[in-house]
Motif scaffolding. Structure first.
Motif, PDB file in Angstrom:
ATOM      1  N   GLY A   1       0.811  -1.209   0.000  1.00 60.51           N
ATOM      2  CA  GLY A   1       0.000   0.000   0.000  1.00 60.51           C
ATOM      3  C   GLY A   1       0.842   1.256   0.000  1.00 60.51           C
ATOM      4  N   THR A   2       1.977   1.205   0.709  1.00 57.26           N
ATOM      5  CA  THR A   2       2.867   2.367   0.773  1.00 57.26           C
ATOM      6  C   THR A   2       3.442   2.686  -0.599  1.00 57.26           C
ATOM      7  OG1 THR A   2       3.457   1.877   3.066  1.00 57.26           O
ATOM      8  CG2 THR A   2       4.969   3.288   1.822  1.00 57.26           C
TER       9      THR A   2
ATOM     10  N   LEU B   1      -4.865  -6.838  -1.875  1.00 60.19           N
ATOM     11  CA  LEU B   1      -3.596  -6.883  -2.605  1.00 60.19           C
ATOM     12  C   LEU B   1      -3.840  -6.885  -4.117  1.00 60.19           C
ATOM     13  CD1 LEU B   1      -1.783  -9.414  -0.283  1.00 60.19           C
ATOM     14  CD2 LEU B   1      -0.868  -7.168  -0.896  1.00 60.19           C
ATOM     15  N   HIS B   2      -4.836  -7.640  -4.572  1.00 61.15           N
ATOM     16  CA  HIS B   2      -5.161  -7.636  -6.005  1.00 61.15           C
ATOM     17  C   HIS B   2      -5.639  -6.256  -6.446  1.00 61.15           C
ATOM     18  CE1 HIS B   2      -4.480 -11.813  -7.001  1.00 61.15           C
ATOM     19  NE2 HIS B   2      -5.243 -12.226  -6.001  1.00 61.15           N
ATOM     20  N   LEU B   3      -6.381  -5.575  -5.593  1.00 62.38           N
ATOM     21  CA  LEU B   3      -6.836  -4.230  -5.941  1.00 62.38           C
ATOM     22  C   LEU B   3      -5.672  -3.240  -5.942  1.00 62.38           C
ATOM     23  CD1 LEU B   3     -10.211  -4.149  -3.981  1.00 62.38           C
ATOM     24  CD2 LEU B   3      -9.900  -4.302  -6.451  1.00 62.38           C
TER      25      LEU B   3
ATOM     26  N   GLU C   1     -10.478  -4.499 -15.376  1.00 62.74           N
ATOM     27  CA  GLU C   1     -10.880  -5.910 -15.458  1.00 62.74           C
ATOM     28  C   GLU C   1     -10.399  -6.696 -14.241  1.00 62.74           C
ATOM     29  OE1 GLU C   1      -9.309  -7.179 -19.191  1.00 62.74           O
ATOM     30  OE2 GLU C   1     -11.042  -6.426 -20.358  1.00 62.74           O
ATOM     31  N   LEU C   2      -9.187  -6.406 -13.776  1.00 60.91           N
ATOM     32  CA  LEU C   2      -8.676  -7.083 -12.585  1.00 60.91           C
ATOM     33  C   LEU C   2      -9.504  -6.688 -11.359  1.00 60.91           C
ATOM     34  CD1 LEU C   2      -6.672  -8.783 -11.005  1.00 60.91           C
ATOM     35  CD2 LEU C   2      -5.120  -6.820 -10.954  1.00 60.91           C
ATOM     36  N   ALA C   3      -9.845  -5.423 -11.246  1.00 62.77           N
ATOM     37  CA  ALA C   3     -10.652  -4.975 -10.109  1.00 62.77           C
ATOM     38  C   ALA C   3     -12.029  -5.620 -10.132  1.00 62.77           C
ATOM     39  CB  ALA C   3     -10.780  -3.452 -10.129  1.00 62.77           C
ATOM     40  N   SER C   4     -12.647  -5.692 -11.305  1.00 61.33           N
ATOM     41  CA  SER C   4     -13.969  -6.326 -11.420  1.00 61.33           C
ATOM     42  C   SER C   4     -13.898  -7.801 -11.057  1.00 61.33           C
ATOM     43  CB  SER C   4     -14.503  -6.168 -12.850  1.00 61.33           C
ATOM     44  OG  SER C   4     -14.720  -4.812 -13.175  1.00 61.33           O
ATOM     45  N   ALA C   5     -12.892  -8.514 -11.575  1.00 60.45           N
ATOM     46  CA  ALA C   5     -12.751  -9.941 -11.288  1.00 60.45           C
ATOM     47  C   ALA C   5     -12.509 -10.171  -9.800  1.00 60.45           C
ATOM     48  CB  ALA C   5     -11.613 -10.520 -12.119  1.00 60.45           C
ATOM     49  N   THR C   6     -11.695  -9.322  -9.200  1.00 62.06           N
ATOM     50  CA  THR C   6     -11.408  -9.457  -7.765  1.00 62.06           C
ATOM     51  C   THR C   6     -12.682  -9.274  -6.942  1.00 62.06           C
ATOM     52  OG1 THR C   6      -9.154  -8.622  -8.064  1.00 62.06           O
ATOM     53  CG2 THR C   6     -10.089  -8.494  -5.847  1.00 62.06           C
ATOM     54  N   TYR C   7     -13.462  -8.264  -7.297  1.00 59.35           N
ATOM     55  CA  TYR C   7     -14.688  -7.987  -6.545  1.00 59.35           C
ATOM     56  C   TYR C   7     -15.696  -9.125  -6.694  1.00 59.35           C
ATOM     57  CZ  TYR C   7     -18.407  -5.123  -4.515  1.00 59.35           C
ATOM     58  OH  TYR C   7     -19.399  -4.632  -3.704  1.00 59.35           O
ATOM     59  N   LEU C   8     -15.830  -9.660  -7.908  1.00 61.01           N
ATOM     60  CA  LEU C   8     -16.799 -10.726  -8.153  1.00 61.01           C
ATOM     61  C   LEU C   8     -16.375 -12.042  -7.518  1.00 61.01           C
ATOM     62  CD1 LEU C   8     -17.704  -9.975 -11.872  1.00 61.01           C
ATOM     63  CD2 LEU C   8     -19.249  -9.838  -9.913  1.00 61.01           C
ATOM     64  N   THR C   9     -15.072 -12.283  -7.458  1.00 59.86           N
ATOM     65  CA  THR C   9     -14.564 -13.541  -6.901  1.00 59.86           C
ATOM     66  C   THR C   9     -14.713 -13.583  -5.386  1.00 59.86           C
ATOM     67  OG1 THR C   9     -12.953 -13.681  -8.709  1.00 59.86           O
ATOM     68  CG2 THR C   9     -12.561 -15.059  -6.790  1.00 59.86           C
TER      69      THR C   9
ATOM     70  N   ALA D   1     -14.530   0.582  -1.662  1.00 61.96           N
ATOM     71  CA  ALA D   1     -13.790   1.844  -1.732  1.00 61.96           C
ATOM     72  C   ALA D   1     -12.456   1.665  -2.452  1.00 61.96           C
ATOM     73  CB  ALA D   1     -13.562   2.389  -0.321  1.00 61.96           C
ATOM     74  N   ARG D   2     -11.765   0.560  -2.173  1.00 62.22           N
ATOM     75  CA  ARG D   2     -10.475   0.336  -2.841  1.00 62.22           C
ATOM     76  C   ARG D   2     -10.674   0.051  -4.330  1.00 62.22           C
ATOM     77  NH1 ARG D   2      -7.043   2.952  -1.367  1.00 62.22           N
ATOM     78  NH2 ARG D   2      -5.321   1.612  -2.060  1.00 62.22           N
ATOM     79  N   ALA D   3     -11.785  -0.628  -4.679  1.00 62.07           N
ATOM     80  CA  ALA D   3     -12.069  -0.877  -6.099  1.00 62.07           C
ATOM     81  C   ALA D   3     -12.392   0.430  -6.819  1.00 62.07           C
ATOM     82  CB  ALA D   3     -13.226  -1.863  -6.224  1.00 62.07           C
ATOM     83  N   ARG D   4     -13.117   1.326  -6.150  1.00 62.56           N
ATOM     84  CA  ARG D   4     -13.412   2.639  -6.762  1.00 62.56           C
ATOM     85  C   ARG D   4     -12.144   3.458  -6.934  1.00 62.56           C
ATOM     86  NH1 ARG D   4     -17.693   1.892  -3.241  1.00 62.56           N
ATOM     87  NH2 ARG D   4     -19.713   1.651  -4.291  1.00 62.56           N
TER      88      ARG D   4
END
Length: 463
Positions: A358-359, A391-393, A410-418, A430-433
């Motif tokens: 994150g840093t 971490l994926h986000l 696409e990675l953010a969407s897949a992470t959220y759906l999974t 919030a992290r996906a946004r």
């Protein structure tokens, strides 16, 4: 050594206390040194040797005295008068002072009285039951909010009472340790019910007079449970209640006198303003936690607080300070023995790497951030919570920084759906946004960005 005509400032006593504690000295040794060097009375020196304010010491004495009508009542003004010699405590109160400071009247500078200070009595075994004012834990789901508020108020009230036996405490602590492990993978809404149930039992043992050691263990458990409740509420986006429970956790940690626990609660409380603002508060809380751990042996809490400060500083845009704290966190961690992997209050390598990811993501150093992301993801077990998703986000945010807009969304969407639905909390959203927010120029209006935005706007339970 000749005492000064004017007492030194409290900061002088604080320095002496820190030096003696660091050298392995006792509170009595610190009190003697403070009284000799700072020109304060022995009674005041004993309080300063514990690092307590007048309010904190008076509250501790009231807790020790209990709520019986005949129990001595100690207020901050009275304690101040006794410390300056303006007034003298009565015999029952003198006995309480001796018990609280574990000292004789002579050591407290209150005269060579013929007083036999009673040893702490055996703890009274209290049957488990509903504590005074503690709401029923069988509340309907739609009343959970009211139950949370009532439980916190009851916890605050009973911080000043309590008793139980060592055997019962051991059982409570064993269950709490198991719960700290379950917390890592249990969805926050489900976890809240378990935490409240456990807290209710801890509170049920906190109604009668108790020894200091029992009180310390109970308040430590209360601080841990309150912190986990606050963290669960934070994940669920209930900012007001989360803030209230963090205040309760800090109150309990202060009452326990456990410096590491005080620092841990402060560092954990910094997560609320980190995710929901203001960032200045996140930096301040993490810094306070780090400073509490200074001049002590390296600990997981010290590494955690330092890493949390680094991440908050990076999001604040303070590049040099963030890098310095990140390196300091790594150095501290490298000096630690292995930390428990299955404990919500542990700080294993994967957690350090999460914060360092994150840093460096916030600093725009994508290559370095990706290395920490890959190392951390390799260390997480199959059964876990939201950390791998975060971490994926972070990786998606790095892609956005690197102008790979479609891949990032696409990675953010897949992470959220999974992620299982119970774990799709406001923090994850919030992290996906944030992925969309950092997209440069017109990239925020691409099809992939639009689909991610629409996905995040869907009501819970519709996917």
């Amino acid at each position: 050594m000749t005492a000064p005509t004017q007492p030194h400032k409290p900061s002088c006593a604080k320095r002496i206390r820190a030096e003696i504690v660091a050298a392995g000295g006792t509170a009595k040794e610190a009190a003697r040194a403070i009284a000799d060097h700072c020109g304060v009375s022995p009674l005041r020196a004993h309080r300063l040797a514990r690092g307590q304010t007048l309010d904190e010491a008076a509250a501790g004495m009231r807790l020790l005295a209990g709520s019986a009508p005949s129990a001595p009542k100690v207020e901050r003004n009275q304690l101040g008068w006794w410390e300056t010699g303006t007034r003298a405590p009565r015999l029952p109160t003198l006995e309480l002072l001796c018990r609280y400071y574990e000292a004789t009247p002579l050591e407290l500078g209150l005269g060579e009285l013929d007083v036999t200070v009673a040893e702490p009595s055996s703890a009274i075994v209290v049957r488990p039951g509903t504590s005074d004012g503690f709401p029923s834990l069988r509340a309907a789901p739609d009343s959970l909010g009211e139950h949370l508020d009532g439980a916190r108020r009851a916890t605050d009230r009973t911080l000043a009472r309590g008793s139980t036996s060592p055997g019962q405490l051991d059982l409570l602590e064993e269950r709490l340790l198991l719960m700290r492990g379950e917390y890592l993978y249990t969805p926050p809404a489900e976890m809240l019910a378990q935490l409240l149930l456990e807290l209710g039992e801890v509170e049920s043992y906190s109604q009668e007079r108790q020894t200091t050691s029992v009180h310390v263990r109970l308040t430590e458990m209360t601080a841990v449970l309150s912190t986990l409740i606050a963290d669960s509420l934070m994940k669920l986006g209930d900012i007001r209640r989360s803030r209230g429970w963090y205040e309760t956790a800090r109150n309990a940690a202060e009452e326990s006198g456990n410096v590491d626990l005080r620092a841990r609660v402060k560092a954990q409380a910094a997560m609320l303003p980190f995710y929901y603002g203001p960032l200045d508060a996140a930096v301040a809380w993490a810094r306070e936690a780090r400073l509490l751990t200074m001049h002590r042996r390296p600990s997981p809490t010290a590494a955690f607080a330092t890493a949390a400060e680094a991440r908050a500083l990076a999001h604040q845009g303070n590049v040099a300070a963030a890098r310095a704290r990140a390196q300091e966190a790594q150095d501290l961690f490298d000096r630690l023995p292995p930390s428990p992997e299955d404990d919500a209050f542990g700080f294993p390598a994967r957690r350090l790497m999460l914060y360092l990811s994150g840093t460096y993501t916030a600093l725009g150093e994508s290559s370095r951030a990706r290395r920490f992301q890959e190392q951390a993801l390799a260390l997480y077990p199959t059964r876990t919570g939201i950390d791998p998703a975060l971490l994926h986000l972070e990786r998606a945010i790095c892609l956005a920084h690197d102008r790979s807009a479609t891949e990032a969304c696409e990675l953010a969407s897949a992470t959220y759906l999974t992620l299982p639905e119970p774990h799709r909390t406001p923090i994850v959203g919030a992290r996906a946004r944030r992925v969309i927010e950092v997209l440069p120029g017109a990239n925020a209006r691409t099809r992939a960005a639009r689909e991610l935005r629409e996905l995040l706007e869907l009501p819970t339970g519709t996917m």
